[in-house]
Design a protein around this motif. Structure first.
Motif, short mmCIF file in Angstrom:
data_model
loop_
_atom_site.label_atom_id
_atom_site.label_comp_id
_atom_site.label_asym_id
_atom_site.label_seq_id
_atom_site.Cartn_x
_atom_site.Cartn_y
_atom_site.Cartn_z
N THR A 5 0.86 -1.18 0.00
CA THR A 5 0.00 0.00 0.00
C THR A 5 0.90 1.23 0.00
O THR A 5 2.11 1.12 0.23
CB THR A 5 -0.91 0.01 1.24
OG1 THR A 5 -0.09 0.13 2.40
CG2 THR A 5 -1.75 -1.25 1.33
N PRO A 6 0.35 2.41 -0.22
CA PRO A 6 1.18 3.62 -0.17
C PRO A 6 1.84 3.85 1.20
O PRO A 6 2.82 4.58 1.30
CB PRO A 6 0.20 4.74 -0.49
CG PRO A 6 -0.90 4.09 -1.25
CD PRO A 6 -1.00 2.69 -0.70
N VAL A 7 1.34 3.23 2.23
CA VAL A 7 1.89 3.42 3.57
C VAL A 7 3.26 2.74 3.69
O VAL A 7 4.16 3.24 4.37
CB VAL A 7 0.92 2.86 4.63
CG1 VAL A 7 1.51 2.95 6.02
CG2 VAL A 7 -0.40 3.59 4.57
N LEU A 8 3.46 1.61 3.02
CA LEU A 8 4.71 0.87 3.15
C LEU A 8 5.93 1.66 2.67
O LEU A 8 6.91 1.79 3.41
CB LEU A 8 4.61 -0.48 2.42
CG LEU A 8 5.83 -1.38 2.53
CD1 LEU A 8 6.09 -1.76 3.99
CD2 LEU A 8 5.63 -2.63 1.69
N VAL A 13 10.82 4.90 3.94
CA VAL A 13 11.58 6.15 3.81
C VAL A 13 11.72 6.81 5.18
O VAL A 13 12.80 7.31 5.53
CB VAL A 13 10.88 7.09 2.81
CG1 VAL A 13 11.47 8.49 2.87
CG2 VAL A 13 10.99 6.53 1.40
N ALA A 14 10.67 6.78 5.98
CA ALA A 14 10.73 7.38 7.31
C ALA A 14 11.75 6.67 8.19
O ALA A 14 12.52 7.30 8.92
CB ALA A 14 9.35 7.36 7.96
N LEU A 15 11.79 5.34 8.13
CA LEU A 15 12.74 4.59 8.94
C LEU A 15 14.17 4.82 8.47
O LEU A 15 15.10 4.91 9.30
CB LEU A 15 12.40 3.10 8.91
CG LEU A 15 11.15 2.71 9.69
CD1 LEU A 15 10.81 1.24 9.44
CD2 LEU A 15 11.35 2.97 11.17
N ALA A 16 14.39 4.92 7.16
CA ALA A 16 15.73 5.20 6.65
C ALA A 16 16.18 6.59 7.08
O ALA A 16 17.32 6.79 7.51
CB ALA A 16 15.74 5.09 5.13
N ALA A 42 16.80 -2.25 0.09
CA ALA A 42 15.45 -2.23 -0.49
C ALA A 42 15.45 -2.75 -1.92
O ALA A 42 14.57 -3.53 -2.31
CB ALA A 42 14.89 -0.82 -0.44
N VAL A 43 16.46 -2.35 -2.70
CA VAL A 43 16.55 -2.82 -4.09
C VAL A 43 16.81 -4.33 -4.12
O VAL A 43 16.17 -5.07 -4.87
CB VAL A 43 17.64 -2.05 -4.86
CG1 VAL A 43 17.93 -2.69 -6.21
CG2 VAL A 43 17.23 -0.60 -5.04
N GLN A 44 17.74 -4.80 -3.30
CA GLN A 44 18.06 -6.23 -3.27
C GLN A 44 16.85 -7.06 -2.86
O GLN A 44 16.56 -8.09 -3.46
CB GLN A 44 19.22 -6.50 -2.33
CG GLN A 44 20.55 -6.04 -2.86
CD GLN A 44 21.67 -6.23 -1.87
OE1 GLN A 44 21.43 -6.47 -0.67
NE2 GLN A 44 22.90 -6.07 -2.33
#
Length: 74
Positions: A5-8, A13-16, A42-44
């Motif tokens: 969802t858009p929340v994830l 981003v907030a945690l990073a 995240a990419v991996q």
């Protein structure tokens, strides 16, 4: 199972950003490294999840092979 969802992405981003902020506030000098590591992870994980989804979908689409009878029984 986690829903996309858009929340994830907002939470990721907030945690990073929080990790980089903590590194900056602690004067650790690793704020940029934290952000780079988060992006790379995240990419991996995204690539791995796509590969796993593709493998399981293609496995489910193939007919099951029968196990040949060798004539020996236990």
């Amino acid at each position: 199972m986690i829903s996309l969802t858009p929340v994830l992405p907002i939470a990721l981003v907030a945690l990073a950003a929080l990790g980089a902020l903590v590194a900056w506030l602690g004067r650790l000098g690793h704020g940029r490294a934290v952000l780079t590591a988060c992006l790379r992870a995240a990419v991996q994980l995204g690539v791995v999840s796509v590969v796993i989804s593709w493998v399981t979908a293609s496995f489910a689409a193939t007919p099951t092979a029968s196990i040949p009878n060798t004539g020996t029984s236990r």
